[in-house]
Each structure stands twice: as structure tokens, then as C-alpha cells.
Write an enzyme that holds these catalytic residues in place. Structure first.
Site, PDB file in Angstrom:
ATOM      1  N   ASP A  14       0.871  -1.186   0.000  1.00 26.48           N
ATOM      2  CA  ASP A  14       0.000   0.000   0.000  1.00 26.48           C
ATOM      3  C   ASP A  14       0.901   1.227   0.000  1.00 26.48           C
ATOM      4  O   ASP A  14       2.025   1.188   0.507  1.00 26.48           O
ATOM      5  CB  ASP A  14      -0.931   0.028   1.215  1.00 26.48           C
ATOM      6  N   ASN A  52       4.157   2.253  -4.449  1.00 30.29           N
ATOM      7  CA  ASN A  52       3.130   2.353  -5.471  1.00 30.29           C
ATOM      8  C   ASN A  52       2.981   0.966  -6.103  1.00 30.29           C
ATOM      9  O   ASN A  52       3.973   0.375  -6.541  1.00 30.29           O
ATOM     10  CB  ASN A  52       3.599   3.380  -6.508  1.00 30.29           C
ATOM     11  N   ASP A 101      -7.028  -5.003  -5.333  1.00 30.04           N
ATOM     12  CA  ASP A 101      -8.232  -4.279  -4.900  1.00 30.04           C
ATOM     13  C   ASP A 101      -7.966  -2.772  -4.898  1.00 30.04           C
ATOM     14  O   ASP A 101      -7.898  -2.142  -3.832  1.00 30.04           O
ATOM     15  CB  ASP A 101      -8.631  -4.779  -3.498  1.00 30.04           C
ATOM     16  N   CYS A 144     -13.915  -0.963  -8.172  1.00 28.90           N
ATOM     17  CA  CYS A 144     -15.069  -0.380  -7.475  1.00 28.90           C
ATOM     18  C   CYS A 144     -15.513   0.916  -8.149  1.00 28.90           C
ATOM     19  O   CYS A 144     -16.253   1.698  -7.565  1.00 28.90           O
ATOM     20  CB  CYS A 144     -14.742  -0.150  -6.002  1.00 28.90           C
TER      21      CYS A 144
END
Ligand code: SAH
Length: 404
Positions: A259, A287, A308, A348
Site C-alpha cells: 500500500d 506504489n 483491490d 469499485c
């Protein structure tokens, strides 16, 4: 109870604040959104007030909250001729909770989304439960104005739980209200420990994304646990370690978590320790685009990869760039899979439909030179229900792929 002046649905409405639709904007009880361009007249309506929506001939359409500021100026809450009073809010909240409770043997779940906006007939309101705390998010002026009524109704439906307000700045700015942030009434605990299918997470109220956790991934987290035994796992865009904690508890040999947010990684480290799996985890602050390339160059391989990412397409105009981004990370992830390895890949972005997502994954597979079996399409957890006639309620989509 009928408000003064309004008669049966489809009849003329005489009094009370009225929003009249233009001719040619007939409404069927399908989609609750009304945009400014559809409105002939709403001059007598206060911002945030309850409004009766009528068609061009004056016939009753529905009732909602009005706000002249955003383009989406009215969201209908009911298609029936009923008042949007405290009793109405309580009925809708109780229905939403009852729907979730019916799928649990032990009554209302102690972790998960209890109210999800349009999908529960309460546009602009989200209520998530984290054990002894309810996190409430108002996304419209109409709902923000009724915060006290909502809190009181939640107390009647669920008993006295501490309520933490966590409005998002974006919608509040768009709708023109001060976002609430903090305890409503008595203060609750600074942190809560929750259990998601046997895996523990610490949630700091008011910190992090969404209302604390990505509750929409709860069922996919469990899927990862079932795929992880004796494998090396890569959790890319790990946030507070949802997938990695489940995978390690599910028997993964080791997990690499990536992350770019140090705050997210610190919380992930805490969650890994809480579950007794920290020694099998490696956290990388980087990154994901760069790190996937580096891993590929280093010849790394994983039995399970999770991708994700945040929504790359925040608007329709950014769609092409977003698709390139999704394709790139998927291509790289596919190259990191062992033979027989599994990839759980998500988007998403509201603006990337399932078919487009599948197409870009197909393109990535061709370019990566990897043959993949589609094991299952993936979606948001069932406590984030999808309403067939409101396609916007379906936003999280994913694929479970297996490398052949
Ligand atoms: N998988 C998580 C949720 C991921 S949210 C869960 O199940 O709980 C997306 C995460 O991606 C955020 O934590 C954000 O900090 C991170 N992020 C966004 N862009 C990134 C990038 N380019 N590289 C690495 N991390 C990124």
C-alpha cells in the site's frame, strides 16, 4: 398518515411543497433520482425539505427530499402517499435491519452494513455497525437535516448503541452542509475490535477510509482465506490488511502486503499482530504499479494474488485512463501467478461496468500470454444489496481467475 392536501397516488395534490416535473418526464416507481433538467417548478420548496413530486398534470408521483444545489436535486424515498416523518424513518430502518437479521441465526449482525442508501429506500443514508458502535454517514442535505430523528429511530430499532458521525466531505460540499464528524451524544470507545468470520480487526473510529473497514469486501475476504492454504499470497492495495489477514489465518505460507499509505500499513501491521500472523507477513510501502514491475523483474511468483485498487475512474471522462491503469496492474499480476494460482481482481469504479472490466482483463491476459479460467464473477457483500432498477447500487465488481 396522509399529509394535508395530498390524496391517493396518481390523483391531484393540492397543498404542501411541490416539485412539478416537466411534461415528458413521466415517472414509474423504478429509479428515485430526479435531475434539475426534469423539473418544471420547485420554487416553493426549502432546501432539504420534504417535497411531493407530481407529474406535469399534477398527479402524485412520490415523495422525497429536495435540494436545489446539486444537479441531482431530489431523491424519492417513497412512491406511496405517506409522510416522511419519524415513524417513516423508523419503519425503513427497521426493515433494513430485519433484512440483514433474517440471514443471521443470531439476529442483527454485529459487524456490517445495516443501511445502504438507495438500496434500502433511504437515499443519502449509510449506517454501518462495528460491534457496540454505529457509524452514520449522511450524504444529502435532506438526511443531514434529519440526523437527530435518525439517531433516535436507530436507538428504538437497535437499542442504545454509541453513534459516530462520519460524513464524507465530497457529498457534503456538493449538497451544501457542514459534514458531521464525531460522536453524536455520549462518546463511545476510541477503538473497537471486530470479528469478520473469525478474523479480528481493530477499527479506530473516525480514522481511515469509508466508515472504517471495506465491509463490501467481507465475502471476498473469506474467499481469499479458502484459497490461501500453503501458498504465498500477494495483497496489493491492502489498506488495513483485510485480504492478507484472512489469507494468513486461512493457512497461507506468507503474505506480501502493498500500500502507498503509511497510515494504512500501520493499521495493517496491528491487525496482523492481533491475529497472530505478523511473522509471516511482509509490508511494502510502495506504489503498486512500480512494485508489481519490480516483483516481476525479480522473478517472484504467488499462488494467490489480490488486486483491490481504489476507483481509478472517478468520472466518466477519466474512463480511458482508468481502463489503461486497470489493464496494466492486471497484466502484471497475471505474470506473477504460479500455474494453478488464483487471482482475485476488483474494480469499485461506478463507471466501469462488469462487461468492460471483464474485457480489459481479457486484453490483459492476451498481452500477458497467460491462459486463465473464469472461476466466478465477484460482487459486493450481500449487506450492500443491488436493486435491479437502480444500476448505481452495483458498483463493486470482480473476477476470480485461475491460471492454467
Ligand atoms: N483491500 C482493502 C481495501 C483497499 S482500498 C481491504 O480489503 O480492506 C485501496 C487502497 O489502495 C488504499 O489503502 C490506498 O491507500 C491504496 N492505494 C491507492 N493507490 C495506490 C497505489 N498507486 N499504490 C499503492 N497503494 C495505493
Amino acid at each position: 398518515m396522509k399529509p394535508a392536501g395530498a390524496r391517493e397516488a396518481g390523483r391531484r395534490v393540492r397543498r404542501g411543497p411541490v416539485l412539478r416535473l416537466k411534461r415528458g418526464s413521466p415517472r414509474v416507481p423504478a429509479h428515485p433520482w430526479i435531475f434539475k433538467g426534469e423539473v418544471a417548478d420547485a420554487s416553493a420548496v426549502e432546501p432539504g425539505a420534504e417535497v411531493t413530486v407530481v407529474d406535469a398534470t399534477g398527479r402524485f408521483v412520490g415523495r422525497g427530499y429536495y435540494n436545489p444545489r446539486p444537479g441531482l436535486c431530489c431523491r424519492i424515498l417513497t412512491w406511496r402517499d405517506e409522510a416522511l416523518d419519524a415513524a417513516f424513518l423508523e419503519r425503513r430502518l427497521a426493515d433494513a435491519v430485519a433484512r440483514r437479521a433474517s440471514s443471521e441465526a443470531s439476529g442483527p449482525p454485529s459487524l456490517g452494513r445495516l443501511v445502504w442508501s438507495e438500496a434500502d429506500g433511504l437515499p443519502g443514508l449509510v449506517v454501518d455497525r462495528y460491534d457496540s458502535v454505529l457509524v452514520v454517514q449522511c450524504g444529502t442535505l435532506g438526511m443531514a437535516r434529519r440526523r437527530r430523528e435518525i439517531e433516535a429511530a436507530l436507538g428504538r430499532v437497535l437499542g442504545e448503541l454509541a453513534v459516530f458521525n462520519k460524513d464524507e466531505d465530497g457529498p457534503a460540499q456538493l449538497e451544501g452542509f457542514e459534514p458531521a464528524h464525531g460522536w453524536a451524544g455520549r462518546a463511545g470507545p476510541a477503538t473497537v475490535e471486530v470479528d469478520e468470520g473469525g478474523v479480528r480487526f481493530t477499527v479506530t473510529l473516525g480514522a481511515g477510509h469509508k466508515t472504517g473497514l471495506y465491509l463490501d469486501q467481507s465475502q471476498n475476504h473469506r474467499r481469499a482465506a479458502g484459497l490461501a492454504a500453503d501458498r504465498d499470497v500477494l495483497d496489493a492495495f491492502c489498506y488495513t490488511g483485510g485480504f492478507a489477514c484472512h489469507a494468513l489465518r486461512g493457512g497461507a505460507r506468507r503474505a506480501v502486503l502493498i500500500d502507498s499509505s503509511l497510515e494504512a500499513l500501520a493499521a495493517a501491521r496491528q491487525n496482523l499482530a492481533l491475529n497472530g500472523v505478523a511473522e509471516r507477513a511482509e509490508l511494502v510501502a510502495a506504489n503498486v504499479f512500480d512494485e508489481l514491475r519490480r516483483l516481476e523483474r525479480a522473478g517472484a511468483r504467488f499462488g494467490l494474488v489480490v488486486l483491490d485498487p481504489p476507483p481509478f475512474a472517478r468520472s466518466r471522462t477519466r474512463l480511458d485512463a482508468a481502463v489503461r491503469g486497470y489493464k496494466e496492474i492486471n497484466l502484471r499480476a497475471m505474470r506473477l501467478l504460479d500455474r494453478g494460482g488464483d487471482l482475485l481482481t476488483f474494480s469499485c469504479s461506478h463507471h466501469v461496468p462488469q462487461a468492460r472490466f471483464e474485457e480489459l482483463c481479457r486484453d490483459a491476459a492476451v498481452d500477458a500470454g497467460v491462459s486463465l479460467r473464469l472461476v466466478a464473477p465477484l460482487s459486493q457483500a450481500s449487506d450492500h444489496p443491488v436493486i435491479l432498477t437502480i444500476p448505481e447500487t452495483r458498483y463493486l465488481k470482480g473476477l476470480h481467475l485461475e491460471a492454467l
